[in-house]
Design a protein around this motif. Structure first.
Motif, PDB file in Angstrom:
ATOM      1  N   TRP A   1     179.480 151.702  68.094  1.00  0.00           N
ATOM      2  CA  TRP A   1     179.970 152.367  67.870  1.00  0.00           C
ATOM      3  C   TRP A   1     179.548 152.915  66.335  1.00  0.00           C
ATOM      4  O   TRP A   1     179.564 152.091  65.888  1.00  0.00           O
ATOM      5  CB  TRP A   1     181.501 151.726  68.324  1.00  0.00           C
TER       6      TRP A   1
ATOM      7  N   VAL B   1     181.984 153.843  63.344  1.00  0.00           N
ATOM      8  CA  VAL B   1     183.265 154.353  62.841  1.00  0.00           C
ATOM      9  C   VAL B   1     183.127 154.454  61.792  1.00  0.00           C
ATOM     10  O   VAL B   1     182.481 154.281  60.811  1.00  0.00           O
ATOM     11  CB  VAL B   1     183.294 152.858  62.389  1.00  0.00           C
TER      12      VAL B   1
ATOM     13  N   SER C   1     186.711 154.538  58.784  1.00  0.00           N
ATOM     14  CA  SER C   1     187.148 154.021  57.906  1.00  0.00           C
ATOM     15  C   SER C   1     187.178 154.769  56.878  1.00  0.00           C
ATOM     16  O   SER C   1     187.277 155.382  55.904  1.00  0.00           O
ATOM     17  CB  SER C   1     186.633 152.524  57.238  1.00  0.00           C
TER      18      SER C   1
ATOM     19  N   SER D   1     181.544 155.326  56.930  1.00  0.00           N
ATOM     20  CA  SER D   1     181.128 155.371  58.192  1.00  0.00           C
ATOM     21  C   SER D   1     179.919 154.172  58.138  1.00  0.00           C
ATOM     22  O   SER D   1     179.423 153.903  57.033  1.00  0.00           O
ATOM     23  CB  SER D   1     180.274 156.543  58.373  1.00  0.00           C
TER      24      SER D   1
ATOM     25  N   TYR E   1     193.968 149.358  68.060  1.00  0.00           N
ATOM     26  CA  TYR E   1     193.093 150.044  68.600  1.00  0.00           C
ATOM     27  C   TYR E   1     193.807 150.682  69.820  1.00  0.00           C
ATOM     28  O   TYR E   1     194.433 150.345  70.350  1.00  0.00           O
ATOM     29  CB  TYR E   1     191.832 149.000  69.211  1.00  0.00           C
TER      30      TYR E   1
ATOM     31  N   LEU F   1     190.804 154.388  60.904  1.00  0.00           N
ATOM     32  CA  LEU F   1     189.441 153.989  62.237  1.00  0.00           C
ATOM     33  C   LEU F   1     189.454 154.741  62.814  1.00  0.00           C
ATOM     34  O   LEU F   1     190.400 155.059  63.683  1.00  0.00           O
ATOM     35  CB  LEU F   1     189.122 152.789  62.080  1.00  0.00           C
TER      36      LEU F   1
ATOM     37  N   PHE G   1     186.856 155.829  66.093  1.00  0.00           N
ATOM     38  CA  PHE G   1     185.118 154.973  66.513  1.00  0.00           C
ATOM     39  C   PHE G   1     184.621 156.168  67.549  1.00  0.00           C
ATOM     40  O   PHE G   1     184.967 156.987  68.351  1.00  0.00           O
ATOM     41  CB  PHE G   1     185.456 154.139  67.712  1.00  0.00           C
TER      42      PHE G   1
END
Length: 265
Positions: free
Chosen positions: A61, A63, A65, A95, A210, A252, A254
């Motif tokens: 992934w 990501v 943030s 990232s 998540y 976050l 993904f």
């Protein structure tokens, strides 16, 4: 000093196998809703084993943030080192790559073994890969030399930094909640920053929810709050009590990366 923030959100989210250390239903979700009115969790259990993630988090992934909020509940009386400096990170996306892999469960203190068949596999974070990418994204490639996971315990990690400095992180407790298309986890760990004239020690809690957005378009979003508590060795420990001295909230995102970006430098 940015090291106080949890750099191991993906690399060290560890707990007992799913269901073995579950918090009371909805407690973690309610905790995120109540930000920044936090007290120490009471439902976490001692750390053992590794975190098992849901199948929909498998793979690589990209990501992003973003720090979206921060608070110092006991300011101006108590403010942690680096809190004011971290304001510069507000609304600044960072990232990095992470991955979740299938392994055989750890038994009798033995090292986790990468997947070789379809039997008795669990999905875990690739802690060294994820933590290295995350810390370098924030601190720079030259500042972070390497990340080592204790081969006898996924609960202990050392990050080696430029200038013979080290950040030691030891998971001590955790809890989890599950719901359709949602996975919430919290972990409590000790952090020790060594290499400066005065070693710095504190206690950190990271709680992350998540959420799988759609099965037809594999993407995940997450709401994460990192709370910093004083250690018993701190002279302000009894003043702070069970309250955190710093809180950081992150968004976050993904997304599946392109194939050429999935290898570690």
């Amino acid at each position: 000093m940015f090291f106080i923030r949890v750099l191991w959100s993906f690399g060290l989210m560890l707990l007992l196998l799913l269901g073995n250390s579950e918090a009371q239903a909805g407690e973690l979700a309610e905790r995120l809703t109540n930000f920044p009115q936090w007290e120490k969790l009471t439902s976490v259990k001692p750390a053992a084993g590794d975190l098992v993630y849901p199948d929909w988090m498998a793979g690589n992934w990209q990501v992003t943030s973003t720090l979206v909020d921060l608070a110092a509940p006991l300011a101006p009386d108590i403010i942690t080192p680096g809190f004011e400096g971290n304001r510069r990170q507000l609304n600044q996306p960072i990232s990095f790559l992470v991955r979740f892999i299938e392994v055989k469960p750890q038994v009798s203190g033995s090292k986790l073994i990468p997947k070789i068949d379809n039997q008795n596999q669990i999905l875990v974070a690739d802690r060294a890969f994820n933590s290295l990418n995350l810390s370098r994204a924030y601190l720079g490639n030259k500042a972070v030399l390497s990340v080592k996971i204790d081969p006898e315990s996924p609960n202990r990690q050392i990050t080696f930094l430029q200038g013979e400095r080290q950040l030691v992180s030891i998971v001590t407790a955790r809890a989890t909640e599950t719901a359709p298309d949602q996975f919430i986890t919290t972990e409590v760990f000790q952090q020790l920053f060594k290499g400066s004239s005065r070693p710095y020690f504190n206690i950190v809690e990271s709680t992350t929810a998540y959420h799988q957005l759609a099965t037809s378009n594999p993407a995940i979003e997450a709401d994460q709050v990192t709370a910093v508590y004083l250690s018993p060795q701190d002279p302000d420990y009894f003043t702070a009590g069970s309250r955190p001295v710093a809180l950081y909230r992150y968004r976050l995102d993904f997304l599946p990366p392109s194939q050429q970006n999935t290898s570690q430098e």
